[in-house]
Design an enzyme around this catalytic site. Sequence first.
Site, PDB file in Angstrom:
ATOM      1  CD  GLU A 213      -2.741  -1.324   2.417  1.00  0.00           C
ATOM      2  OE1 GLU A 213      -2.789  -0.356   3.188  1.00  0.00           O
ATOM      3  OE2 GLU A 213      -3.450  -2.330   2.526  1.00  0.00           O
ATOM      4  CG  HIS A 220      -3.070   1.424   6.102  1.00  0.00           C
ATOM      5  ND1 HIS A 220      -3.868   2.510   6.325  1.00  0.00           N
ATOM      6  CD2 HIS A 220      -3.853   0.484   5.514  1.00  0.00           C
ATOM      7  CE1 HIS A 220      -5.105   2.241   5.899  1.00  0.00           C
ATOM      8  NE2 HIS A 220      -5.121   1.010   5.413  1.00  0.00           N
ATOM      9  CD  GLU A 357     -11.428  -3.388   7.661  1.00  0.00           C
ATOM     10  OE1 GLU A 357     -11.789  -2.595   6.784  1.00  0.00           O
ATOM     11  OE2 GLU A 357     -10.689  -4.373   7.434  1.00  0.00           O
TER      12      GLU A 357
HETATM   13  P1  ATP Z   1      -8.212  -2.808   4.843  1.00  0.00           P
HETATM   14  O1  ATP Z   1      -7.083  -2.080   4.160  1.00  0.00           O
HETATM   15  O2  ATP Z   1      -7.769  -3.905   5.670  1.00  0.00           O
HETATM   16  O3  ATP Z   1      -9.353  -3.162   3.941  1.00  0.00           O
HETATM   17  P2  ATP Z   1      -8.699  -0.349   5.978  1.00  0.00           P
HETATM   18  O4  ATP Z   1      -9.612   0.171   7.025  1.00  0.00           O
HETATM   19  O5  ATP Z   1      -7.276   0.004   6.125  1.00  0.00           O
HETATM   20  O6  ATP Z   1      -8.843  -1.884   5.902  1.00  0.00           O
HETATM   21  P3  ATP Z   1      -8.599   0.861   3.422  1.00  0.00           P
HETATM   22  O7  ATP Z   1      -9.427   0.535   2.236  1.00  0.00           O
HETATM   23  O8  ATP Z   1      -7.144   0.679   3.286  1.00  0.00           O
HETATM   24  O9  ATP Z   1      -9.254   0.017   4.562  1.00  0.00           O
HETATM   25  O10 ATP Z   1      -8.884   2.301   3.875  1.00  0.00           O
HETATM   26  C1  ATP Z   1      -9.996   2.589   4.683  1.00  0.00           C
HETATM   27  C2  ATP Z   1     -10.235   4.051   4.702  1.00  0.00           C
HETATM   28  O11 ATP Z   1      -9.000   4.714   4.936  1.00  0.00           O
HETATM   29  C3  ATP Z   1     -10.781   4.524   3.406  1.00  0.00           C
HETATM   30  O12 ATP Z   1     -11.924   5.300   3.684  1.00  0.00           O
HETATM   31  C4  ATP Z   1      -9.683   5.364   2.827  1.00  0.00           C
HETATM   32  O13 ATP Z   1     -10.215   6.531   2.216  1.00  0.00           O
HETATM   33  C5  ATP Z   1      -8.876   5.762   4.051  1.00  0.00           C
HETATM   34  N1  ATP Z   1      -7.484   5.961   3.695  1.00  0.00           N
HETATM   35  C6  ATP Z   1      -6.688   5.136   3.015  1.00  0.00           C
HETATM   36  N2  ATP Z   1      -5.489   5.663   2.844  1.00  0.00           N
HETATM   37  C7  ATP Z   1      -5.495   6.848   3.441  1.00  0.00           C
HETATM   38  C8  ATP Z   1      -4.540   7.883   3.610  1.00  0.00           C
HETATM   39  N3  ATP Z   1      -3.318   7.807   3.112  1.00  0.00           N
HETATM   40  N4  ATP Z   1      -4.898   8.963   4.320  1.00  0.00           N
HETATM   41  C9  ATP Z   1      -6.116   9.071   4.845  1.00  0.00           C
HETATM   42  N5  ATP Z   1      -7.075   8.135   4.708  1.00  0.00           N
HETATM   43  C10 ATP Z   1      -6.775   7.049   4.017  1.00  0.00           C
HETATM   44  P1  AMO Z   2      -8.421  -7.575   4.881  1.00  0.00           P
HETATM   45  O1  AMO Z   2      -7.654  -7.192   3.671  1.00  0.00           O
HETATM   46  O2  AMO Z   2      -9.552  -6.673   5.277  1.00  0.00           O
HETATM   47  O3  AMO Z   2      -9.059  -9.028   4.712  1.00  0.00           O
HETATM   48  O4  AMO Z   2      -7.434  -7.730   6.109  1.00  0.00           O
HETATM   49  C1  AMO Z   2      -7.882  -8.219   7.359  1.00  0.00           C
HETATM   50  C2  AMO Z   2      -7.411  -7.334   8.488  1.00  0.00           C
HETATM   51  O5  AMO Z   2      -5.999  -7.241   8.477  1.00  0.00           O
HETATM   52  C3  AMO Z   2      -5.598  -5.961   8.913  1.00  0.00           C
HETATM   53  N1  AMO Z   2      -4.808  -5.305   7.871  1.00  0.00           N
HETATM   54  C4  AMO Z   2      -3.788  -4.477   8.088  1.00  0.00           C
HETATM   55  N2  AMO Z   2      -3.209  -4.037   9.205  1.00  0.00           N
HETATM   56  C5  AMO Z   2      -2.192  -3.187   9.085  1.00  0.00           C
HETATM   57  N3  AMO Z   2      -1.689  -2.746   7.923  1.00  0.00           N
HETATM   58  C6  AMO Z   2      -2.233  -3.160   6.760  1.00  0.00           C
HETATM   59  N4  AMO Z   2      -1.730  -2.727   5.602  1.00  0.00           N
HETATM   60  C7  AMO Z   2      -3.333  -4.064   6.802  1.00  0.00           C
HETATM   61  N5  AMO Z   2      -4.094  -4.649   5.873  1.00  0.00           N
HETATM   62  C8  AMO Z   2      -4.971  -5.406   6.537  1.00  0.00           C
HETATM   63  C9  AMO Z   2      -6.871  -5.161   9.204  1.00  0.00           C
HETATM   64  C10 AMO Z   2      -7.900  -5.874   8.396  1.00  0.00           C
HETATM   65  O6  AMO Z   2      -9.175  -5.728   8.922  1.00  0.00           O
HETATM   66  N6  AMO Z   2      -8.606 -12.374   3.404  1.00  0.00           N
HETATM   67  C11 AMO Z   2      -9.302 -11.342   4.161  1.00  0.00           C
HETATM   68  C12 AMO Z   2      -9.733 -11.862   5.515  1.00  0.00           C
HETATM   69  C13 AMO Z   2     -10.798 -12.927   5.466  1.00  0.00           C
HETATM   70  O7  AMO Z   2     -11.842 -12.704   4.809  1.00  0.00           O
HETATM   71  O8  AMO Z   2     -10.629 -13.958   6.126  1.00  0.00           O
HETATM   72  C14 AMO Z   2      -8.391 -10.153   4.316  1.00  0.00           C
HETATM   73  O9  AMO Z   2      -7.190 -10.211   4.185  1.00  0.00           O
HETATM   74  O10 AMO Z   2      -7.126  -5.281  10.599  1.00  0.00           O
END
Ligand code: ATP
Ligand code: AMO
Length: 434
Positions: A213, A220, A357
């Site tokens: 990412e 993240h 999340e």
């Molecule tokens: P996952 O990546 O595991 O699906 P997540 O909560 O990290 O979970 P993302 O899709 O990565 O999901 O991002 C979630 C929210 O974070 C989105 O609404 C996105 O707009 C926001 N987001 C992502 N990157 C950034 C960033 N660099 N700065 C601010 N907000 C961000």
């Molecule tokens: P997903 O991509 O939502 O789902 O990831 C699951 C959970 O892993 C954590 N996570 C992270 N934490 C830190 N940095 C990141 N870049 C990052 N990406 C993900 C979050 C997120 O909710 N295969 C599916 C899971 C499933 O359906 O079993 C999956 O990977 O807490």
Amino acid sequence: MQDRTYAADAEPGSRATVAGWVHEIRDLGGIAFLILRDTTGRIQVKFEKDEMDDELVETGLDVSRESVVAVTGDVEEESRAPTGVEVVPDSIEVIAPADTDLPLDPSGKVDAELSTRLDNRTLDLRKPDVKAIFEVRAEILRAAREELRAVGCTEINTPKIVATGTEGGTELFPITYFGEEAFMNQSPQLFKQLMVGSGLERVFEIGPIFRAEEHNTPRHLNEATSIDFEGAFCDHSDAMDVCEEVVKGVYEAVEENCTAQLEAIGVADDFSVPDGEFPRLTYEEAIERINATGALDQQLVWGDDLPTEGEHALGEEIGGHYFITDWPSEIKPFYIKDYDDDETVSTGFDLMHPRMELVSGGQREHRHDHLIEGFKQQGLDPDEFEYYTKMFKYGMPPHAGWGLGGERLVMTVLGLDNIREAVIFPRDRQRLSP
Ligand code: ATP
Ligand code: AMO
């Protein structure tokens, strides 16, 4: 080291050799103290200059802070000592002298930037509050493992070098595998699913996931620890039950076994085990409630991802963990099963903490023909995943599971501001070393 006594175990009236780091030297003139620190705490070493061998006094008081020393002497009760006991030394060995230009002050008296701390984690984890984060992290992973074993799961380990990704093509780290293109795995998703069709039925894995990412946020990482569950003959509701049990079990274990660490980190007053059932909101209810908060400039409609500000507004209103269920099929991955009576709605769910999340999961598509169709709809070539899809032809039970971000769990349990604080050596956009 044989015959070494930990600082916390030094008994008045005994002789002991304590070994550790020079935390501080306090010279009051005729009397001086060396405060020695080891993993259990600190102990005072007393030097009475007129009554002790000059060389011993010189060695003990000239040694630089953070040097490693071993001190042997009598342990005595002393009410003025910080821990009520002190060592009166008859020998001191400087095992590893430390340079005086420390890049970081482990006494914590001088604040350091996070990047300086991450560059010098060895020194950083000499601070009790930082060390405590990793003791709690270890307890969280232990408790999660126990909870998953208790619901009948077998722990598995799946490959981290793979031929194909699963969670979105742009987020893969490519590597070269004997001249062939390969990738670091984003999720054990496909492997854990293959194991519910094996004799194991219920499995879990705690291991690294890699996400290329580009963004740099406080939540993240590019290498994270995923706690993955997958169970045969489970639907999404059963998977949510297991998820809730694991998360609550983790909080209970921290409450029971990490009192001293919560104090050291300074969060003992804010910590509490979540009580009551985690509410389950449908995606539709979630967008309606977010819209009603007025937190967003634009109203959300079916099919929109939930923006961070919207999640925060809803999280604040709910005030604890909650599930969002019944997501639009179009924004969930191919392996998530849709409802039989409405294919626009999926069995996918997320577990939310008010801050972010924590988990994604769902019931999986276990019917071979539907699975192949799902790949195509998502623009993926099913032939590349043949090792996976073909097993769905040989008796794959209905199943469900989830992935829980280990660092996000540590971060939310402890109220840490930045996910990097929950990893010893984080990997992010700027950081590949140490
Ligand atoms: P996952 O990546 O595991 O699906 P997540 O909560 O990290 O979970 P993302 O899709 O990565 O999901 O991002 C979630 C929210 O974070 C989105 O609404 C996105 O707009 C926001 N987001 C992502 N990157 C950034 C960033 N660099 N700065 C601010 N907000 C961000
Ligand atoms: P997903 O991509 O939502 O789902 O990831 C699951 C959970 O892993 C954590 N996570 C992270 N934490 C830190 N940095 C990141 N870049 C990052 N990406 C993900 C979050 C997120 O909710 N295969 C599916 C899971 C499933 O359906 O079993 C999956 O990977 O807490």
